[in-house]
Design an enzyme around this catalytic site. Structure first.
Site, mmCIF file in Angstrom:
data_model
loop_
_atom_site.group_PDB
_atom_site.id
_atom_site.type_symbol
_atom_site.label_atom_id
_atom_site.label_comp_id
_atom_site.label_asym_id
_atom_site.label_seq_id
_atom_site.Cartn_x
_atom_site.Cartn_y
_atom_site.Cartn_z
ATOM 1 N N SER A 131 0.866 -1.189 0.000
ATOM 2 C CA SER A 131 0.000 0.000 0.000
ATOM 3 C C SER A 131 0.897 1.232 0.000
ATOM 4 O O SER A 131 2.035 1.177 0.494
ATOM 5 C CB SER A 131 -0.853 0.013 1.273
ATOM 6 O OG SER A 131 -1.491 1.255 1.421
ATOM 7 N N TYR A 144 -1.819 -0.646 10.219
ATOM 8 C CA TYR A 144 -1.939 -0.970 8.790
ATOM 9 C C TYR A 144 -0.650 -0.550 8.075
ATOM 10 O O TYR A 144 -0.040 -1.346 7.359
ATOM 11 C CB TYR A 144 -3.158 -0.247 8.190
ATOM 12 C CG TYR A 144 -3.381 -0.592 6.728
ATOM 13 C CD1 TYR A 144 -3.776 -1.871 6.352
ATOM 14 C CD2 TYR A 144 -3.201 0.365 5.732
ATOM 15 C CE1 TYR A 144 -3.980 -2.197 5.019
ATOM 16 C CE2 TYR A 144 -3.405 0.048 4.395
ATOM 17 C CZ TYR A 144 -3.791 -1.235 4.046
ATOM 18 O OH TYR A 144 -3.987 -1.555 2.722
HETATM 19 N N1 LIG Z 1 -8.718 -0.765 -1.522
HETATM 20 C C1 LIG Z 1 -7.706 0.043 -1.368
HETATM 21 O O1 LIG Z 1 -7.838 1.267 -1.471
HETATM 22 C C2 LIG Z 1 -6.330 -0.518 -1.070
HETATM 23 C C3 LIG Z 1 -5.260 0.370 -1.025
HETATM 24 C C4 LIG Z 1 -3.979 -0.104 -0.766
HETATM 25 C C5 LIG Z 1 -3.786 -1.467 -0.563
HETATM 26 N N2 LIG Z 1 -4.845 -2.322 -0.588
HETATM 27 C C6 LIG Z 1 -4.584 -3.751 -0.359
HETATM 28 O O2 LIG Z 1 -5.170 -4.492 -1.396
HETATM 29 C C7 LIG Z 1 -5.472 -5.809 -0.928
HETATM 30 C C8 LIG Z 1 -6.902 -6.165 -1.302
HETATM 31 O O3 LIG Z 1 -7.782 -5.356 -0.560
HETATM 32 P P1 LIG Z 1 -9.204 -4.875 -1.095
HETATM 33 O O4 LIG Z 1 -9.212 -3.418 -0.974
HETATM 34 O O5 LIG Z 1 -9.519 -5.501 -2.382
HETATM 35 O O6 LIG Z 1 -10.123 -5.452 0.104
HETATM 36 P P2 LIG Z 1 -11.441 -6.351 0.125
HETATM 37 O O7 LIG Z 1 -12.393 -5.923 -0.925
HETATM 38 O O8 LIG Z 1 -11.887 -6.317 1.561
HETATM 39 O O9 LIG Z 1 -10.897 -7.820 -0.216
HETATM 40 C C9 LIG Z 1 -10.067 -8.509 0.672
HETATM 41 C C10 LIG Z 1 -9.816 -9.929 0.171
HETATM 42 O O10 LIG Z 1 -8.893 -10.566 1.068
HETATM 43 C C11 LIG Z 1 -9.409 -11.836 1.455
HETATM 44 N N3 LIG Z 1 -9.009 -12.133 2.837
HETATM 45 C C12 LIG Z 1 -9.098 -11.318 3.926
HETATM 46 N N4 LIG Z 1 -8.648 -11.970 5.013
HETATM 47 C C13 LIG Z 1 -8.266 -13.214 4.616
HETATM 48 C C14 LIG Z 1 -7.723 -14.357 5.275
HETATM 49 N N5 LIG Z 1 -7.461 -14.376 6.594
HETATM 50 N N6 LIG Z 1 -7.463 -15.475 4.545
HETATM 51 C C15 LIG Z 1 -7.735 -15.487 3.237
HETATM 52 N N7 LIG Z 1 -8.250 -14.453 2.542
HETATM 53 C C16 LIG Z 1 -8.508 -13.320 3.232
HETATM 54 C C17 LIG Z 1 -10.916 -11.723 1.298
HETATM 55 O O11 LIG Z 1 -11.419 -13.016 0.989
HETATM 56 P P3 LIG Z 1 -12.664 -13.746 1.727
HETATM 57 O O12 LIG Z 1 -13.278 -12.760 2.676
HETATM 58 O O13 LIG Z 1 -13.584 -14.117 0.593
HETATM 59 O O14 LIG Z 1 -12.061 -14.927 2.386
HETATM 60 C C18 LIG Z 1 -11.060 -10.770 0.112
HETATM 61 O O15 LIG Z 1 -11.077 -11.492 -1.109
HETATM 62 C C19 LIG Z 1 -5.197 -5.790 0.573
HETATM 63 O O16 LIG Z 1 -3.939 -6.356 0.830
HETATM 64 C C20 LIG Z 1 -5.194 -4.308 0.910
HETATM 65 O O17 LIG Z 1 -4.429 -4.022 2.047
HETATM 66 C C21 LIG Z 1 -6.114 -1.873 -0.836
#
Ligand SMILES: NC(=O)c1ccc[n+]([C@@H]2O[C@H](COP(=O)([O-])OP(=O)(O)OC[C@H]3O[C@@H](n4cnc5c(N)ncnc54)[C@H](OP(=O)(O)O)[C@@H]3O)[C@@H](O)[C@H]2O)c1
Length: 267
Positions: A131, A144
């Site tokens: 991130s 985070y």
């Molecule tokens: N969105 C943003 O603005 C942003 C910015 C910077 C970085 N990120 C990073 O991008 C990545 C994806 O995030 P997102 O924004 O797409 O969030 P999201 O929509 O909440 O998706 C999170 C995903 O992670 C999986 N997950 C969570 N905990 C888990 C566990 N213990 N074991 C296995 N799977 C798990 C969930 O799968 P299930 O619930 O189906 O198991 C879901 O598919 C993360 O690493 C986040 O930190 C996001």
């Protein structure tokens, strides 16, 4: 089929960035496996398999399923992750541990499970999604930032250790994208009186920033580009405007000055 058809595993393929990455790469003709803790519905063009990042056996089982079905594994995107919010003092050590177990150790479990196969192939690409928050401590989201900074340094070391085997490990730092991360954040059980006002303002800002959150497909296109690069860079950014500028300012400005700017943003 793309010129170079790849077998790809994306953790967290059920939602947000991971779902976009899976859908995009599958549409480009790659064989894509996404992971989730519970499969509720199979997508049309890629396969969801079960993986709980907190469980070594579950991670190994999922990787085995990919290799035994497709015979190889070319790219792993360690995308699954959790957010956390709250004043540092308000968050319990158990909550911080749970966050690190998913965001850092979970990725490590996947890496340990795929490397023997990648070394056998003498090739492989690991993209760890960190991130922009890895570059600085965000107020009320310190753990985070810390977990993503840890994954950055972890990947930097990994990259040097696996290069001799023809394997690349890189990080991709997204800015803010429209996903479900906000609803899944770990939160403090009790918000201390001392932090109520600051925390409230920070969360307002965070909620408001949804307006300029971007389409996850941008991140998916960047992943595709990295996969097509023979000698990838060590770090990639998927961020724009003020968010991208903050990374540059953090590198250039004296620490106290940068913190003042950050606090102005958070009022
Ligand atoms: N969105 C943003 O603005 C942003 C910015 C910077 C970085 N990120 C990073 O991008 C990545 C994806 O995030 P997102 O924004 O797409 O969030 P999201 O929509 O909440 O998706 C999170 C995903 O992670 C999986 N997950 C969570 N905990 C888990 C566990 N213990 N074991 C296995 N799977 C798990 C969930 O799968 P299930 O619930 O189906 O198991 C879901 O598919 C993360 O690493 C986040 O930190 C996001």
């Amino acid at each position: 089929m793309p010129e170079q058809h790849k077998v790809v595993l994306v953790t967290g393929g059920s939602s947000g960035l991971g779902k976009a990455i899976c859908g995009h790469l599958a549409a480009k003709g790659h064989t894509v496996y996404g992971t989730t803790r519970k499969v509720s519905e199979q997508p049309i063009n890629y396969r969801l398999i079960v993986m709980d990042l907190g469980d070594d056996a579950s991670v190994r089982h999922a990787i085995h399923e990919v290799i035994s079905t497709s015979g190889r594994i070319d790219t792993v995107v360690n995308n699954a992750g959790l957010g956390i919010q709250g004043a540092t003092e308000d968050l319990l050590p158990e909550q911080a541990t749970a966050l690190f177990d998913t965001n850092v150790i979970g990725a490590h479990r996947v890496v340990r499970a795929v490397l023997p196969q990648m070394r056998k192939q003498s090739s492989g690409l690991i993209i760890n999604i960190t991130s922009l928050a890895a570059n600085f401590g965000l107020p009320y989201r310190g753990f985070y930032s810390a977990s993503k900074a840890a994954l950055e340094r972890y990947t930097e070391t990994l990259s040097m250790e696996v290069k001799p085997f023809g394997i690349h490990a890189v990080t991709l730092q997204p800015g803010e994208y429209k996903t479900n991360i906000g609803s899944n954040r770990i939160r403090p059980a009790v918000i201390g009186e001392a932090y109520k006002a600051g925390y409230g303002r920070a969360m307002e800002l965070l909620g408001g920033s949804l307006h300029y959150s971007r389409d996850p497909v941008e991140v998916a296109r960047l992943v595709e580009r990295i996969m097509g690069t023979p000698r990838p860079k060590t770090v990639y950014y998927a961020a724009h405007g003020k968010q991208r500028l903050a990374v540059l300012l953090k590198k250039l400005l004296p620490g106290r000055f940068f913190q003042r700017l950050m606090m102005l943003e958070y009022k």
